[in-house]
Design an enzyme around this catalytic site. Sequence first.
Site, short mmCIF file in Angstrom:
data_model
loop_
_atom_site.label_atom_id
_atom_site.label_comp_id
_atom_site.label_asym_id
_atom_site.label_seq_id
_atom_site.Cartn_x
_atom_site.Cartn_y
_atom_site.Cartn_z
N GLU A 104 32.52 32.62 41.09
CA GLU A 104 33.54 31.60 40.84
C GLU A 104 34.63 31.57 41.91
O GLU A 104 35.26 30.52 42.11
CB GLU A 104 34.18 31.82 39.46
CG GLU A 104 35.33 32.84 39.39
CD GLU A 104 34.93 34.26 39.74
OE1 GLU A 104 33.73 34.59 39.70
OE2 GLU A 104 35.83 35.07 40.08
N ASP A 161 41.38 40.42 39.56
CA ASP A 161 40.62 39.48 40.38
C ASP A 161 41.52 38.38 40.98
O ASP A 161 41.04 37.37 41.46
CB ASP A 161 39.49 38.86 39.53
CG ASP A 161 38.32 38.38 40.38
OD1 ASP A 161 38.22 38.82 41.54
OD2 ASP A 161 37.53 37.56 39.87
N ARG A 206 34.51 31.67 45.18
CA ARG A 206 34.20 30.71 46.26
C ARG A 206 34.37 29.27 45.80
O ARG A 206 34.69 28.39 46.59
CB ARG A 206 32.80 31.00 46.80
CG ARG A 206 31.70 30.84 45.79
CD ARG A 206 30.41 31.56 46.18
NE ARG A 206 30.52 33.01 46.07
CZ ARG A 206 29.56 33.87 46.38
NH1 ARG A 206 28.39 33.42 46.83
NH2 ARG A 206 29.73 35.16 46.26
N LYS A 218 29.59 39.07 32.71
CA LYS A 218 29.49 40.41 33.30
C LYS A 218 29.15 41.42 32.20
O LYS A 218 29.47 41.21 31.03
CB LYS A 218 30.85 40.80 33.91
CG LYS A 218 31.20 40.07 35.18
CD LYS A 218 32.52 40.59 35.74
CE LYS A 218 32.90 39.86 37.02
NZ LYS A 218 31.96 40.08 38.13
#
Length: 496
Positions: A342, A281, A344, A270
């Site tokens: 990541e 997250d 999923r 990122k």
Amino acid sequence: MDIRFVTAGSGEVVAVMAAEGGELLAAGKALDSASGGRIAKAMKAAGFKGGAGQLVDVLAPDGVDFARVLVIGVGKAEAADGMGVERWAGHAVKRTLTAVEKLVLQPDALPSVAIAEAGAHAAMGARLASYRFDTYRTKLKPDQKPALKAVEIVLEHTAAAKARAEVDSAIVNGVFFARDLVSEPPNVLYPESFAERLRDLETIGVEVEILEPVAMEKLGMGALLGVAQGSARPARLVAMKWNGSSVKKQKPFAIVGKGVTFDTGGISLKPGAGMDEMKGDMGGAAAVAGAMKAIALRKAKANVVGIVALVENMPGSNAQRPGDIVSTMSGQTIEVLNTDAEGRLILADAVWYAQDKYEPVALVDLATLTGAVIVALGHEHAGMCSNDEDLAHAITSAATAEGEPVWRLPLNAAYDKLIDTPNADMKNIAGKPVAGSIIGAQFIKRFIKDDTPWAHLDIAGTATKAGPYDDPLSPAWATGYGVRLLNRLIANKYED
Ligand code: BES
Ligand code: MN
Ligand code: ZN
């Protein structure tokens, strides 16, 4: 902070309600006449209109036992609901938290909120508004610290409100647990330490099972382990079981959470700006943990299993590469074209495990899955995708009632097709920047068995929010979104 229900309150500061149009409700009217109209006079002088959250701080009125009267608007009386009462109480606490030791709340019944309910909602709002995350603030001055020790809620009959507020305190506990988990820095909260905090739920009767990488390897969880392999911190998968149903053998309701304790993006790194926010997250896992805590504390008459997949997504010499193909517990293979998609990947194995092991009656997953859901819905609604109309409706109504709204997005075969690849059973991104949140849901759907009623909540926008943190019920970056929704969903399905 201590909440007490009393028939007569005493202290320095009292809060009363006023409705749109600037009219005091009954409790405030009584104080106003005792003061010889001083309160109404102050309201008029301040241009008070009674809008929701509007506040007049009346100092030292004659003739009343309080040194300060907070007149706080609830908006249109006919439109005010339980959440409105919560916000009313929340505003009173927000105003006094660091300055006053004791606050008296005098709620009134509203056209659609009976007085006992109003009392309980006032308690809920007061508690939620008192949230702080001061763990690492070692230099706070006394006037920056919470001073409020007691809130007295004045009602003619206290028993019903008190009983409800006791149950609600379990929910607040769950919400605060989730907020704390999301707020903790990623050097403190990582998969192992997160799992240890969940272990503590055993003390309130939750069965906690923690899977380590060796066990996950045996189960074939290649997608979850692929994300974790770039980090020095090993993955954990935690199952939390609450068996409160009188039908002991009843199949559980499953809630599954994404728990990426830090998401750098991995090799698909990122950009640097704002990356610190990726400590949040694991908001889906926090919501699941908070809901399990609430459900256990209030001894819900339901069987619920909460499953969280905990990993850290890091770049490194052992990190997975774009182009890697991993195989999942379901047997399906995935071409990982972007290591930043990541969530999923870990959910693919977590939802399969949940279905394989627990045969749940329904499964709801929560995940801070896509930036796209923030583009679409901002921080106001979570995105919802579902394969089941009844479940989708049940979630929508629980979500609305608890002030954690969702907005449904579609699923269909044309979206599904976008994750086909010639190299494996599927790829983890669509390859073009379209319908990002739906694509994420379609991917997870490939790991949902046909007969499992399922809903996916993308909470990337609602687990945390942008400042200013002026919602009195959610006074910090981490909202605890999902705990109230899940708790209400379970209560509506099994208890009410
Ligand atoms: N954790 C992020 C999603 C996110 C973004 C959560 C902003 C909270 C705030 C997720 O893992 C992610 O990186 N998603 C990618 C998916 C893309 C690569 C298909 C995204 O949204 O850009
Ligand atoms: Mn990511
Ligand atoms: Zn992520």
